[in-house]
Scaffold this motif. Sequence first.
Motif, PDB file in Angstrom:
ATOM      1  N   CYS A  28       4.707  15.089 -36.069  1.00  0.00           N
ATOM      2  CA  CYS A  28       4.517  14.863 -37.457  1.00  0.00           C
ATOM      3  C   CYS A  28       2.662  14.815 -36.324  1.00  0.00           C
ATOM      4  O   CYS A  28       2.224  15.040 -37.027  1.00  0.00           O
ATOM      5  N   VAL A  29       2.875  13.825 -35.735  1.00  0.00           N
ATOM      6  CA  VAL A  29       1.723  13.507 -35.194  1.00  0.00           C
ATOM      7  C   VAL A  29       1.072  15.319 -34.485  1.00  0.00           C
ATOM      8  O   VAL A  29       0.258  15.537 -35.090  1.00  0.00           O
ATOM      9  N   MET A  30       1.617  15.830 -33.952  1.00  0.00           N
ATOM     10  CA  MET A  30       1.541  17.273 -33.553  1.00  0.00           C
ATOM     11  C   MET A  30       1.231  18.328 -34.618  1.00  0.00           C
ATOM     12  O   MET A  30      -0.355  18.728 -34.209  1.00  0.00           O
ATOM     13  N   ARG A  31       1.484  17.592 -35.910  1.00  0.00           N
ATOM     14  CA  ARG A  31       1.084  19.111 -36.722  1.00  0.00           C
ATOM     15  C   ARG A  31      -0.120  18.689 -37.672  1.00  0.00           C
ATOM     16  O   ARG A  31      -0.463  19.365 -37.583  1.00  0.00           O
ATOM     17  N   GLU A  32      -0.158  17.180 -37.487  1.00  0.00           N
ATOM     18  CA  GLU A  32      -1.486  16.814 -37.794  1.00  0.00           C
ATOM     19  C   GLU A  32      -2.002  16.878 -37.312  1.00  0.00           C
ATOM     20  O   GLU A  32      -3.401  17.206 -37.773  1.00  0.00           O
ATOM     21  N   LYS A  33      -3.040  17.147 -35.667  1.00  0.00           N
ATOM     22  CA  LYS A  33      -3.377  17.512 -34.913  1.00  0.00           C
ATOM     23  C   LYS A  33      -3.639  19.057 -34.539  1.00  0.00           C
ATOM     24  O   LYS A  33      -3.990  19.749 -34.360  1.00  0.00           O
ATOM     25  N   ASN A  34      -2.841  19.872 -35.527  1.00  0.00           N
ATOM     26  CA  ASN A  34      -2.731  21.409 -35.714  1.00  0.00           C
ATOM     27  C   ASN A  34      -2.467  21.601 -34.121  1.00  0.00           C
ATOM     28  O   ASN A  34      -2.723  22.426 -33.508  1.00  0.00           O
ATOM     29  N   LEU A  35      -1.341  20.866 -33.406  1.00  0.00           N
ATOM     30  CA  LEU A  35      -0.966  21.428 -32.266  1.00  0.00           C
ATOM     31  C   LEU A  35       0.258  22.100 -32.495  1.00  0.00           C
ATOM     32  O   LEU A  35       1.183  22.639 -31.397  1.00  0.00           O
ATOM     33  N   LEU A  36       1.158  21.734 -33.496  1.00  0.00           N
ATOM     34  CA  LEU A  36       2.211  22.642 -34.009  1.00  0.00           C
ATOM     35  C   LEU A  36       2.065  22.586 -35.621  1.00  0.00           C
ATOM     36  O   LEU A  36       1.342  22.425 -36.196  1.00  0.00           O
ATOM     37  N   THR A  37       2.646  24.521 -35.605  1.00  0.00           N
ATOM     38  CA  THR A  37       1.804  24.770 -36.925  1.00  0.00           C
ATOM     39  C   THR A  37       3.442  24.920 -37.686  1.00  0.00           C
ATOM     40  O   THR A  37       4.520  24.828 -37.188  1.00  0.00           O
TER      41      THR A  37
END
Length: 92
Positions: A28-37
Amino acid sequence: MAAIAPIAQDHTGDPGEESLIILQSLMCVMREKNLLTRADVEELCRKVDRRARGESQIPLPCCSEAAHGASGLMRRLASYMGQRYGGKHARL
Protein backbone atom coordinates in the motif's frame (compact mmCIF):
# COMPACT_ATOMS: atom_id res chain seq x y z
CA MET A 1 30.22 0.56 17.45
CA ALA A 2 27.31 -0.17 19.77
CA ALA A 3 25.57 -3.52 19.50
CA ILE A 4 21.99 -3.48 18.34
CA ALA A 5 19.62 -4.93 20.90
CA PRO A 6 17.39 -7.72 19.58
CA ILE A 7 13.74 -6.87 19.13
CA ALA A 8 11.59 -8.41 21.83
CA GLN A 9 9.31 -10.96 20.25
CA ASP A 10 5.72 -11.42 21.31
CA HIS A 11 4.88 -15.03 20.55
CA THR A 12 1.13 -14.60 20.95
CA GLY A 13 0.48 -13.97 17.25
CA ASP A 14 0.97 -16.09 14.15
CA PRO A 15 4.23 -15.12 12.40
CA GLY A 16 2.54 -15.71 9.05
CA GLU A 17 -0.18 -13.19 9.90
CA GLU A 18 2.41 -10.68 11.05
CA SER A 19 4.35 -11.09 7.81
CA LEU A 20 1.17 -10.72 5.79
CA ILE A 21 0.29 -7.46 7.55
CA ILE A 22 3.78 -6.10 6.91
CA LEU A 23 3.73 -7.08 3.22
CA GLN A 24 0.23 -5.69 2.64
CA SER A 25 1.20 -2.43 4.33
CA LEU A 26 4.39 -2.23 2.27
CA MET A 27 2.46 -2.75 -0.96
CA CYS A 28 0.00 0.00 0.00
CA VAL A 29 2.83 2.42 0.81
CA MET A 30 4.54 1.59 -2.49
CA ARG A 31 1.26 2.11 -4.37
CA GLU A 32 0.59 5.37 -2.53
CA LYS A 33 4.02 6.68 -3.53
CA ASN A 34 3.48 5.50 -7.13
CA LEU A 35 6.38 3.05 -6.91
CA LEU A 36 3.88 0.31 -7.70
CA THR A 37 1.30 0.91 -10.41
CA ARG A 38 -2.17 -0.55 -10.66
CA ALA A 39 -0.93 -2.47 -13.70
CA ASP A 40 1.90 -3.91 -11.56
CA VAL A 41 -0.62 -5.04 -8.93
CA GLU A 42 -2.82 -6.65 -11.61
CA GLU A 43 0.20 -8.47 -13.07
CA LEU A 44 1.16 -9.69 -9.59
CA CYS A 45 -2.40 -10.96 -9.13
CA ARG A 46 -2.20 -12.91 -12.39
CA LYS A 47 1.17 -14.41 -11.41
CA VAL A 48 -0.12 -15.52 -8.01
CA ASP A 49 -3.22 -17.03 -9.68
CA ARG A 50 -1.09 -18.95 -12.21
CA ARG A 51 1.24 -20.22 -9.49
CA ALA A 52 -1.71 -21.26 -7.29
CA ARG A 53 -3.21 -23.21 -10.19
CA GLY A 54 0.17 -24.87 -10.87
CA GLU A 55 0.35 -23.33 -14.35
CA SER A 56 3.63 -21.56 -13.68
CA GLN A 57 7.15 -22.85 -14.17
CA ILE A 58 7.63 -21.96 -10.50
CA PRO A 59 4.54 -23.17 -8.60
CA LEU A 60 4.01 -21.96 -5.05
CA PRO A 61 5.92 -24.23 -2.64
CA CYS A 62 3.02 -24.86 -0.29
CA CYS A 63 -0.13 -26.88 -0.10
CA SER A 64 -2.79 -26.18 -2.69
CA GLU A 65 -5.24 -24.84 -0.10
CA ALA A 66 -2.73 -22.22 1.10
CA ALA A 67 -1.86 -21.30 -2.50
CA HIS A 68 -5.52 -20.69 -3.33
CA GLY A 69 -5.85 -18.69 -0.11
CA ALA A 70 -2.91 -16.53 -1.20
CA SER A 71 -4.56 -15.99 -4.55
CA GLY A 72 -7.79 -14.83 -2.89
CA LEU A 73 -5.93 -12.51 -0.54
CA MET A 74 -4.04 -10.99 -3.47
CA ARG A 75 -7.28 -10.34 -5.38
CA ARG A 76 -8.84 -8.65 -2.33
CA LEU A 77 -5.75 -6.53 -1.77
CA ALA A 78 -5.66 -5.54 -5.45
CA SER A 79 -9.35 -4.59 -5.29
CA TYR A 80 -8.79 -2.51 -2.17
CA MET A 81 -5.77 -0.75 -3.64
CA GLY A 82 -7.63 -0.10 -6.89
CA GLN A 83 -10.50 1.55 -5.02
CA ARG A 84 -8.22 3.44 -2.63
CA TYR A 85 -5.53 4.68 -5.01
CA GLY A 86 -7.13 4.36 -8.45
CA GLY A 87 -4.92 4.46 -11.50
CA LYS A 88 -4.96 2.91 -14.91
CA HIS A 89 -5.56 -0.77 -15.50
CA ALA A 90 -3.02 -2.90 -17.32
CA ARG A 91 -3.39 -2.98 -21.07
CA LEU A 92 -4.07 -6.48 -22.30
